[in-house]
Design an enzyme around this catalytic site. Structure first.
Site, PDB file in Angstrom:
ATOM      1  N   GLU A  39     -12.860  -3.040  -8.034  1.00  6.71           N
ATOM      2  CA  GLU A  39     -12.818  -1.868  -8.916  1.00  6.71           C
ATOM      3  C   GLU A  39     -14.258  -1.596  -9.344  1.00  6.71           C
ATOM      4  OE1 GLU A  39     -10.686  -0.290 -13.020  1.00  6.71           O
ATOM      5  OE2 GLU A  39     -11.308  -2.375 -12.885  1.00  6.71           O
ATOM      6  N   ASP A  60     -11.052  -7.058 -10.829  1.00 11.55           N
ATOM      7  CA  ASP A  60     -11.023  -6.151 -11.969  1.00 11.55           C
ATOM      8  C   ASP A  60     -12.440  -5.912 -12.502  1.00 11.55           C
ATOM      9  OD1 ASP A  60      -9.176  -4.854 -13.901  1.00 11.55           O
ATOM     10  OD2 ASP A  60     -10.139  -6.181 -15.347  1.00 11.55           O
TER      11      ASP A  60
HETATM   12  C1  NOJ Z   1      -9.177  -2.497 -15.440  1.00 15.47           C
HETATM   13  C2  NOJ Z   1      -7.691  -2.429 -15.254  1.00 15.47           C
HETATM   14  O1  NOJ Z   1      -7.409  -1.585 -14.160  1.00 15.47           O
HETATM   15  C3  NOJ Z   1      -7.103  -1.935 -16.550  1.00 15.47           C
HETATM   16  O2  NOJ Z   1      -5.730  -1.695 -16.408  1.00 15.47           O
HETATM   17  C4  NOJ Z   1      -7.387  -2.938 -17.633  1.00 15.47           C
HETATM   18  O3  NOJ Z   1      -6.901  -2.458 -18.870  1.00 15.47           O
HETATM   19  C5  NOJ Z   1      -8.896  -3.165 -17.754  1.00 15.47           C
HETATM   20  N1  NOJ Z   1      -9.495  -3.446 -16.479  1.00 15.47           N
HETATM   21  C6  NOJ Z   1      -9.181  -4.328 -18.666  1.00 15.47           C
HETATM   22  O4  NOJ Z   1      -8.776  -5.500 -18.024  1.00 15.47           O
END
Ligand code: NOJ
Length: 553
Positions: A244, A205
């Protein structure tokens, strides 16, 4: 290509399926999906042809960010089951040949996590340095906060201990200080724990946020990623980090580990995704063609992860304001469809007006763009969203298994889609019986994608199609070639492609029963229906197309 090789480097042509246990299938009829329910659906997933499941966070949580706010990294949200249920699920998935990865959310914890409770209890707490504190934070730029509907700063004052703490996301998600060696060790322990239970890797993430807290004067932030990857590889050489990383192409190679490829194994192609939407909005292949031409080649054994929609908003943050507005006008004109000023909280089929031809073309594009496709549960049946659900939850609605929903006998955790996307119109059971359904289209695309390792492994070239609406590209590996063409507009077009090195070859269509022939001058005329798509395998006249495939040794 040898299967012994492509199966070692399995992620390079995997088909990744993202799901949330909470909304997939309820096994105990309390309205919340769970591991027992998911386990019962493993044959459905295996039958679809996907090869790797990505589980969204399933850990204990106060659920203020749908589980991305974790209070214990080593156990299971009791609403979703027990560790025992998890292990049973893993065993069943492995039995059907499916790998499993899970979200690794270690940029922050929930503010309810015992670590943060301890850290905030006093400035002298041994855990104080596990988070990022400041007496006088630098003034921040409110336009940069990821969730501008709820936050206008990255810092929150902690009354009890008299300092500000950093939170890249919501204020209830304090950032961990990953520069602290104890935190770093703990993160490795979390990876080790879940790998021991069978995970084949992690979707990491918010990677850029994760390492930005490391003071570059003290350490190279990218070393953190390299160390994490090295730890993971020591434990399991075939495990992956799927990152990500939503940054411009020119900054992205650093996250793969530049030439070494020793950091993030696969990065999502956020830029290509946004340009693909721009191409769809304009019915003009040029934006996507330019992105594919510009996209850097990942280091050896690293890969791009391709997606069109995910569990978050359709972010359009890397486009200009004018381009964003074009997409809003085309696919989400109402204010309640938009979010954060930069995205749409809709699923793909509703954005494309439920037009099956366009939807099928979009997914053909997804599976044939160079890289590893990642799909979000329900995409395979064309599920819509429910805009009555708050914010990004609009797209995270329960899976539609049958006419009556089939997700749970109880009131489901979230509302399903309504109107022409309601379960009585869009569901798995009906589409299994319909040979023209989107579900069958997905099965075909996945089968062909797996049969064409060129797409994931090959060198790709964007071809000059001579027509504004047509994107054509070819992928070559080990002397085998596939040629792909997509028509972004709603009228039939013929394009002439020049295919050097394929003079007099046959092009066998892998989606419909048809064969084209390349001329002695290397040209071929490729007819495309409105929003049509062609996947063409090249074979010399003396070879049947199967033998020309990159699957042969
Ligand atoms: C990225 C995630 O894809 C998202 O859903 C989340 O709210 C944020 N990171 C914070 O963790």
């Amino acid at each position: 290509m040898r299967l012994t090789y492509t199966s070692d480097v399995w992620w390079k042509n995997a088909v990744i399926y993202c799901l949330d246990v909470e909304t997939f299938k309820d096994g105990n009829d309390d309205g919340v999906g769970d591991f027992r329910g998911l386990t019962q659906q493993i044959d459905y997933l295996a039958g679809l042809g996907v090869t790797c499941l990505w589980l969204m966070p399933f850990f204990p949580t106060p659920n203020r960010d749908d589980g991305y706010d974790i209070t214990d990294f080593y156990s299971i949200d009791p609403r979703l089951g027990t560790l025992g249920d998890f292990v049973e699920f893993m065993r069943t998935a492995h039995d059907r040949g499916l790998r499993v990865i899970a979200d690794l959310v270690v940029n922050h914890t929930s503010d309810q996590h015992p670590w943060f409770q301890e850290a905030r209890s006093s400035k002298d707490s041994p855990r104080r340095d596990w988070y990022v504190w400041s007496d006088t934070p630098e003034p921040d730029d409110p336009s940069k906060v990821p969730f501008p509907d709820k936050e206008n700063s990255f810092w929150e004052y902690d009354e009890g201990s008299g300092q500000y703490y950093l939170h890249s996301f919501y204020r209830h998600q304090p950032d961990l200080n990953v520069g602290n060696p104890e935190v770093k060790d703990e993160i490795a322990r979390i990876l080790g724990f879940w790998m021991e239970l069978g995970l084949s890797g992690f979707r990491v993430d918010a990677v850029p946020f994760l390492i930005e807290n490391i003071d570059p004067k003290l350490a190279n932030p990218h070393e953190f990623l390299a160390d994490l990857r090295a730890f993971m590889m020591r434990r399991n050489g075939g495990a992956i980090l799927l990152g990500e990383v939503n940054v411009p192409y020119k900054e992205l190679l650093r996250y793969f580990g530049d030439g070494l490829g020793d950091q993030i194994t696969m990065c999502f192609d956020f830029i290509g995704m946004q340009q693909a939407w721009l191409s769809m909005a304009r019915e003009d292949a040029a934006p996507l063609a330019a992105a594919l031409r510009e996209r850097p080649k990942p280091p050896k054994d690293c890969q791009w992860a391709i997606f069109l929609r995910n569990h978050d908003e359709l972010t359009l943050d890397k486009l200009t304001e004018e381009e964003r507005q074009e997409i809003f006008r085309a696919f989400g004109p109402r204010e309640d469809m938009q979010i954060f000023g930069r995205g749409l909280r809709r699923r793909l089929p509703t954005m494309l007006g439920g037009d099956l031809r366009r939807i099928k073309m979009a997914y053909s594009l997804l599976f044939s763009m160079p890289g590893t496709p990642v799909i979000f549960y329900g995409e395979e049946i064309g599920m819509g969203e429910n805009l009555d659900e708050e914010g990004r939850m609009a797209v995270r609605i329960p899976m539609q298994w049958s006419e009556d929903g089939g997700f749970s006998q109880a009131e489901p955790v979230r509302e399903m889609a309504a109107g022409s996307f309601a379960p009585d119109r869009v569901n798995v059971a009906d589409q299994k019986r319909d040979t023209n359904s989107l579900l069958r289209w997905f099965q075909l695309l996945i089968e062909r994608y797996r049969e064409c390792p060129e797409l994931a492994w090959g060198e790709y070239t964007v071809l000059d199609s001579g027509h504004k609406a047509v994107l054509a590209h070819r992928s070559d590996v080990d002397g085998a070639t596939v040629v792909i063409a997509h028509n972004f507009c709603d009228t039939a077009v013929d394009v002439q492609l020049t295919l050097h090195g394929l003079e007099r070859c046959y092009l066998t269509d892998l989606l419909v029963d048809e064969t084209l022939e390349v001329s002695a001058e290397s040209t071929v005329r490729v007819p495309l229906g409105p929003h049509g798509c062609r996947w063409l395998r090249a074979s010399p006249p003396e070879l049947p197309p199967e033998d020309a495939s990159a699957k042969a040794m």
